[in-house]
Design a protein around this motif. Structure first.
Motif, PDB file in Angstrom:
ATOM      1  N   UNK A  90       0.835  -1.199   0.000  1.00 34.79           N
ATOM      2  CA  UNK A  90       0.000   0.000   0.000  1.00 34.79           C
ATOM      3  C   UNK A  90       0.869   1.247   0.000  1.00 34.79           C
ATOM      4  N   UNK A  91       0.270   2.346  -0.442  1.00 30.67           N
ATOM      5  CA  UNK A  91       0.948   3.638  -0.494  1.00 30.67           C
ATOM      6  C   UNK A  91       0.218   4.636   0.390  1.00 30.67           C
ATOM      7  N   UNK A  92       0.973   5.362   1.169  1.00 28.87           N
ATOM      8  CA  UNK A  92       0.401   6.375   2.065  1.00 28.87           C
ATOM      9  C   UNK A  92       1.035   7.710   1.739  1.00 28.87           C
ATOM     10  N   UNK A  93       0.230   8.730   1.501  1.00 25.53           N
ATOM     11  CA  UNK A  93       0.752  10.083   1.328  1.00 25.53           C
ATOM     12  C   UNK A  93       0.774  10.756   2.694  1.00 25.53           C
ATOM     13  N   UNK A  94       1.957  11.148   3.138  1.00 24.15           N
ATOM     14  CA  UNK A  94       2.122  11.827   4.422  1.00 24.15           C
ATOM     15  C   UNK A  94       2.502  13.276   4.153  1.00 24.15           C
ATOM     16  N   UNK A  95       1.706  14.196   4.672  1.00 27.18           N
ATOM     17  CA  UNK A  95       1.981  15.625   4.522  1.00 27.18           C
ATOM     18  C   UNK A  95       2.205  16.262   5.880  1.00 27.18           C
ATOM     19  N   UNK A  96       3.137  17.197   5.934  1.00 28.86           N
ATOM     20  CA  UNK A  96       3.295  18.048   7.105  1.00 28.86           C
ATOM     21  C   UNK A  96       2.725  19.412   6.772  1.00 28.86           C
ATOM     22  N   UNK A  97       1.941  19.974   7.680  1.00 30.82           N
ATOM     23  CA  UNK A  97       1.243  21.217   7.361  1.00 30.82           C
ATOM     24  C   UNK A  97       1.374  22.241   8.470  1.00 30.82           C
ATOM     25  N   UNK A  98       1.214  23.507   8.112  1.00 31.34           N
ATOM     26  CA  UNK A  98       1.019  24.565   9.107  1.00 31.34           C
ATOM     27  C   UNK A  98      -0.170  25.389   8.654  1.00 31.34           C
ATOM     28  N   UNK A  99      -1.048  25.682   9.596  1.00 30.72           N
ATOM     29  CA  UNK A  99      -2.285  26.370   9.251  1.00 30.72           C
ATOM     30  C   UNK A  99      -2.185  27.881   9.363  1.00 30.72           C
ATOM     31  N   UNK A 122       5.652  13.089   1.625  1.00 31.61           N
ATOM     32  CA  UNK A 122       6.352  11.816   1.512  1.00 31.61           C
ATOM     33  C   UNK A 122       5.373  10.739   1.069  1.00 31.61           C
ATOM     34  N   UNK A 123       5.770   9.968   0.074  1.00 36.17           N
ATOM     35  CA  UNK A 123       5.018   8.773  -0.295  1.00 36.17           C
ATOM     36  C   UNK A 123       5.659   7.608   0.449  1.00 36.17           C
ATOM     37  N   UNK A 124       4.907   6.984   1.329  1.00 36.27           N
ATOM     38  CA  UNK A 124       5.406   5.821   2.061  1.00 36.27           C
ATOM     39  C   UNK A 124       4.846   4.571   1.387  1.00 36.27           C
ATOM     40  N   UNK A 125       5.716   3.774   0.802  1.00 31.52           N
ATOM     41  CA  UNK A 125       5.303   2.517   0.177  1.00 31.52           C
ATOM     42  C   UNK A 125       5.605   1.383   1.140  1.00 31.52           C
ATOM     43  N   UNK A 126       4.557   0.703   1.579  1.00 31.09           N
ATOM     44  CA  UNK A 126       4.705  -0.440   2.486  1.00 31.09           C
ATOM     45  C   UNK A 126       4.648  -1.711   1.644  1.00 31.09           C
ATOM     46  N   UNK A 127       5.705  -2.511   1.733  1.00 35.65           N
ATOM     47  CA  UNK A 127       5.798  -3.702   0.894  1.00 35.65           C
ATOM     48  C   UNK A 127       4.889  -4.822   1.385  1.00 35.65           C
ATOM     49  N   UNK A 128       4.588  -5.720   0.473  1.00 33.99           N
ATOM     50  CA  UNK A 128       3.825  -6.910   0.803  1.00 33.99           C
ATOM     51  C   UNK A 128       4.433  -7.577   2.041  1.00 33.99           C
ATOM     52  N   UNK A 129       3.589  -7.958   2.986  1.00 29.33           N
ATOM     53  CA  UNK A 129       4.060  -8.537   4.235  1.00 29.33           C
ATOM     54  C   UNK A 129       4.271  -7.518   5.330  1.00 29.33           C
ATOM     55  N   UNK A 130       4.317  -6.228   4.964  1.00 26.10           N
ATOM     56  CA  UNK A 130       4.403  -5.114   5.921  1.00 26.10           C
ATOM     57  C   UNK A 130       5.583  -5.252   6.880  1.00 26.10           C
ATOM     58  N   UNK A 131       6.735  -5.670   6.345  1.00 27.08           N
ATOM     59  CA  UNK A 131       7.954  -5.753   7.150  1.00 27.08           C
ATOM     60  C   UNK A 131       8.994  -4.732   6.704  1.00 27.08           C
ATOM     61  N   UNK A 132       8.756  -4.081   5.584  1.00 21.95           N
ATOM     62  CA  UNK A 132       9.701  -3.100   5.053  1.00 21.95           C
ATOM     63  C   UNK A 132       8.931  -1.999   4.343  1.00 21.95           C
ATOM     64  N   UNK A 133       9.566  -0.839   4.256  1.00 19.79           N
ATOM     65  CA  UNK A 133       8.926   0.302   3.607  1.00 19.79           C
ATOM     66  C   UNK A 133       9.971   1.159   2.912  1.00 19.79           C
ATOM     67  N   UNK A 134       9.545   1.849   1.877  1.00 13.78           N
ATOM     68  CA  UNK A 134      10.363   2.868   1.232  1.00 13.78           C
ATOM     69  C   UNK A 134       9.619   4.191   1.291  1.00 13.78           C
ATOM     70  N   UNK A 135      10.386   5.248   1.473  1.00 14.07           N
ATOM     71  CA  UNK A 135       9.818   6.589   1.562  1.00 14.07           C
ATOM     72  C   UNK A 135      10.414   7.432   0.443  1.00 14.07           C
TER      73      UNK A 135
END
Length: 379
Positions: A90-99, A122-135
């Protein structure tokens, strides 16, 4: 171009390449004030709420559930999106914001204009099995073709050419940010997490600080950071200064700041795992209370139960199994304060992630780096 090039079971974080340059057209804007952004520990923190849930403290659940804000990305974007992966990744988009309002005004400087901005993505890609990720970090200064998008209030915003990447969020919020990332990558963003930087500072303080080693002196009057070379237990204020700084390291570009953010993120994850929150209910509650007030999520994980279930599936990813790179870009020869997507190299990144594979070294060799590599490391 990565802040940490140590290979792990995920994607090797090695510097990136020269290649085709796509020149975006449009008006160049001068850089705005240097605002720092938060990195999220919400997923790791939320997993620990299970401990409290086991005590029968139902009021805790309702309190934390009431803290969460969520946005319905799926409804806003409709069905014209990349398809979901069917391999468990799965892919998660993580944003840091200031209002730019409330406590964020004090931290970021400037007027209380109520506007929302995001300079960390940051796009966080979680690999199959959820033991590793790339950002994969996306530089805010990248000139892009922003697609037409509809925000969560149903307002449609016109497409734009040659605008900075972070204009997507300031124009149409979370939905337009997701739409823009999906148009660049052709990857489905399965989830969305946004963290404001006032909450980020408080989270770091409640964790007891985060230990990092600076391999050279860092002094930046704009981010108010002044660190001598050596090992430091950063307070929330210092951590915020670190992820904000760009003039104190490398070539002074946003790319150098990204490398600091990536190094700090690994240290932060290590600190969450080390701090003992699971055996200290009071610390756990304070951390979870702050985290749930700090994050905005997509509606699919917009409740404590859903966030817990999702986060539980990520807690097996250790810092050594996280690999970080920056989206392949080149400096814009017409304006060195801006960068252009290196489409040929970026396509190697997106293709690898789509196939749940390692990013080839050729994808991250020879691209713009910011020259801040190895300035900071986790201790």
């Amino acid at each position: 171009m990565s802040a940490d090039s140590t290979p792990g079971p995920g994607i090797p974080g090695t510097p990136g390449t020269s290649g085709a340059r796509h020149r975006a057209k449009g008006r160049r804007r001068k850089p705005r004030g240097r605002r720092g952004k938060g990195l999220t520990v919400a997923a790791w923190t939320a997993a620990g709420v299970v401990v409290l849930g086991g005590t029968g403290a139902g009021y805790v659940y309702f309190k934390l559930n009431g803290n969460l804000n969520s946005v319905d990305i799926n409804q806003a974007l409709g069905t014209d999106r990349p398809g979901k992966a069917d391999n468990g990744s799965e892919n998660i988009l993580v944003l840091g914001s200031d209002t730019r309002s409330g406590s964020n005004r004090k931290l970021g400087g400037g007027e209380d204009d109520g506007s929302a901005r995001s300079d960390t993505a940051m796009i966080v890609h979680v690999y199959k099995g959820h033991k590793a990720a790339s950002v994969v970090s996306i530089p805010r200064d990248t000139l892009i073709e922003r697609p037409e998008c509809t925000d969560t209030d149903g307002v449609t915003h016109d497409a734009a050419s040659g605008v900075m990447f972070n204009s997507a969020y300031s124009t149409g919020g979370a939905a337009c940010a997701v739409k823009t990332v999906e148009s660049i990558t052709d990857l489905r963003m399965d989830h969305y997490l946004e963290v404001d930087f006032a909450g980020f500072q408080k989270l770091v303080d409640e964790l007891g600080g985060v230990e990092v080693t600076t391999n050279q002196d860092i002094k930046d009057t704009e981010s108010h950071l002044n660190l001598k070379s050596g090992t430091h237990q950063l307070t929330g204020e210092q951590a915020l200064g670190l992820v904000r700084t760009r003039h104190g390291v490398g070539d002074g570009s946003d790319l150098g700041r990204i490398q600091l953010q990536q190094a700090f993120m690994k240290a932060l994850v290590a600190q969450v795992k080390d701090v003992g929150v699971f055996t200290n209910p009071k610390k756990l509650y304070d951390l979870a209370d702050t985290a749930t007030k700090t994050v905005t999520t997509d509606s699919d994980i917009g409740s404590v139960n859903s966030l817990l279930s999702w986060a539980n599936g990520l807690k097996g990813i250790s810092p050594s199994h996280m690999t970080m790179v920056t989206m392949p870009v080149q400096y814009d020869p017409a304006d060195l304060n801006r960068v252009l997507l290196d489409e040929q190299k970026a396509d190697l990144v997106w293709t690898a992630l789509k196939n749940d594979q390692q990013i080839p070294k050729a994808a991250t060799t020879g691209t713009a780096t910011g020259q801040a590599k190895s300035v900071v490391s986790s201790s």
